[in-house]
Motif scaffolding. Sequence first.
Motif, short mmCIF file in Angstrom:
data_model
loop_
_atom_site.label_atom_id
_atom_site.label_comp_id
_atom_site.label_asym_id
_atom_site.label_seq_id
_atom_site.Cartn_x
_atom_site.Cartn_y
_atom_site.Cartn_z
N GLY A 1 0.91 -1.16 0.08
CA GLY A 1 0.01 -0.01 -0.11
C GLY A 1 0.87 1.31 0.16
O GLY A 1 0.59 2.25 -0.71
N TYR B 1 0.64 4.00 -3.30
CA TYR B 1 0.55 5.51 -3.15
C TYR B 1 1.73 6.32 -3.03
O TYR B 1 1.58 7.55 -3.37
CB TYR B 1 -0.44 5.51 -1.72
N TRP C 1 2.53 6.96 -6.73
CA TRP C 1 1.42 7.74 -7.38
C TRP C 1 1.64 9.29 -6.89
O TRP C 1 1.51 10.16 -7.69
CB TRP C 1 0.06 7.21 -7.01
N TYR D 1 -6.92 15.35 -5.93
CA TYR D 1 -7.34 13.99 -5.10
C TYR D 1 -7.55 14.10 -3.71
O TYR D 1 -8.04 13.17 -2.87
CB TYR D 1 -5.97 13.30 -5.55
N ASN E 1 -11.53 14.34 -3.97
CA ASN E 1 -12.10 13.29 -4.36
C ASN E 1 -13.05 12.54 -3.58
O ASN E 1 -14.40 12.25 -4.06
CB ASN E 1 -11.06 12.40 -5.15
N PHE F 1 -1.13 -1.92 -5.34
CA PHE F 1 -2.41 -1.62 -4.88
C PHE F 1 -3.21 -3.08 -4.72
O PHE F 1 -3.80 -3.11 -3.85
CB PHE F 1 -3.11 -0.56 -5.69
N ALA G 1 -4.75 -4.40 -1.36
CA ALA G 1 -6.12 -4.75 -1.20
C ALA G 1 -6.56 -5.77 -0.85
O ALA G 1 -7.51 -5.88 0.30
CB ALA G 1 -6.95 -4.02 -2.48
N MET H 1 -6.71 1.29 3.94
CA MET H 1 -6.49 1.55 2.66
C MET H 1 -6.98 3.12 2.36
O MET H 1 -6.60 3.87 1.78
CB MET H 1 -7.23 0.65 1.58
N GLY H 2 -8.04 3.24 3.08
CA GLY H 2 -8.74 4.65 3.03
C GLY H 2 -7.95 5.88 3.59
O GLY H 2 -7.82 6.82 3.08
N GLN I 1 -4.94 6.46 1.21
CA GLN I 1 -4.88 7.04 -0.19
C GLN I 1 -4.64 8.46 -0.07
O GLN I 1 -4.39 9.13 -1.00
CB GLN I 1 -6.47 6.94 -0.38
N TYR I 2 -4.51 9.19 1.25
CA TYR I 2 -4.32 10.46 1.43
C TYR I 2 -2.69 10.61 1.20
O TYR I 2 -1.88 11.94 0.96
CB TYR I 2 -4.71 10.91 2.64
N ALA J 1 -0.74 9.73 -1.47
CA ALA J 1 -0.46 10.42 -2.82
C ALA J 1 -0.73 11.94 -2.92
O ALA J 1 0.08 12.71 -3.46
CB ALA J 1 -1.44 9.74 -3.76
#
Length: 354
Positions: A16, A20, A23, A109, A112, A233, A237, A245-246, A249-250, A252
């Motif tokens: 993970g 990220y 990215w 993002y 998003n 990813f 997952a 994972m939530g 995501q920040y 990136a």
Amino acid sequence: MTEKSAGERRKGLLNGFAAYGMWGLVPLFWPLLKPAGAVEILAHRMVWSLLFVGAALLFIRRWAWLGELLRQPRRLALITVAAVVITVNWGVYIWSVNSGHVVEASLGYFINPLVTIAIGVLLLKERLRPVQWTAVGVGFAAVLVLTIGYGRPPWISLCLAFSFAVYGLVKKKVDLGGVESLAAETAVQFLPALGYLLWLSSQGDSTFGAEGAGHAVLLVATGIVTALPMVCFGAAAIRVPLSTMGLLQYLAPVFQFLLGILYFKEAMPPERWAGFALVWLALMLLTWDALRTARRTARTLARKRAKVATAAAAATGAAANPVDPSIVANPAVVANPVDAVNAVNAVDAPKVGP
């Protein structure tokens, strides 16, 4: 937690962070492809991504999904929609980075999740909790502040946020794994992208080969830059909880934001800081609410399982001992463990949300 599950979780976290992180650092890569324009870079990304993802699928021998997908026209249509939407997202992002708008792209993002929630309410008729409504309101205020700060609406951010939110919605309906979905989408993109590159070459405007071997290798590497984070990813997952994972995501947009300020030296006047601060406040509210709801749901389910186990054990004991005084005193005692489970489910169903 067993040693094996702990190891799997660590492996998932590493993948993970890798996904990220890549990215988040990708703004460093796109400027290396100049003098190629954004559209040429985008076309190379589509072509080489399919080749690298296809090679990965060939290596792991994961092709069973393809035959099933080809027999379902509706899913194929959704894959086409996803390919179109992600093409817009990729193209805008590459152009924004190479045009000096890295910070504004990172904002897309950041907002998003808020846009995804708004789409859920408008299209899927989802109900929001009060904290979620508050977060959406704060996010809307942030866009207004940033509009004043930029002297225009943050079109790049909004385009990236909405295109990626729609992409996520379509992918949810398609229900394919990350790598498989990317393979299907780039297969849709492949022929138009290849046709464009051949036309560009016939016009003498292609930079592939004209700018040296190093430039050509970098254009080929767009496939790796696209496929490798997606593979990581996918590995994360299946090993890491969605709540984790939530939060990951920040990473990136945080990396992109820091690169925009510290590396690309983009301006951040006070009004932009104010707008970003409101966005971050909205995201903190969303994160806090999500974690609180997850803990509450876990406690409710744990209590439910405990009651089910107790009721089943009591019913089993009653069935095994027909002279149990409780049966004489209470003829309504359930003698079947399955009936006990159903009874508890009916009376004590978990209550989640508002």
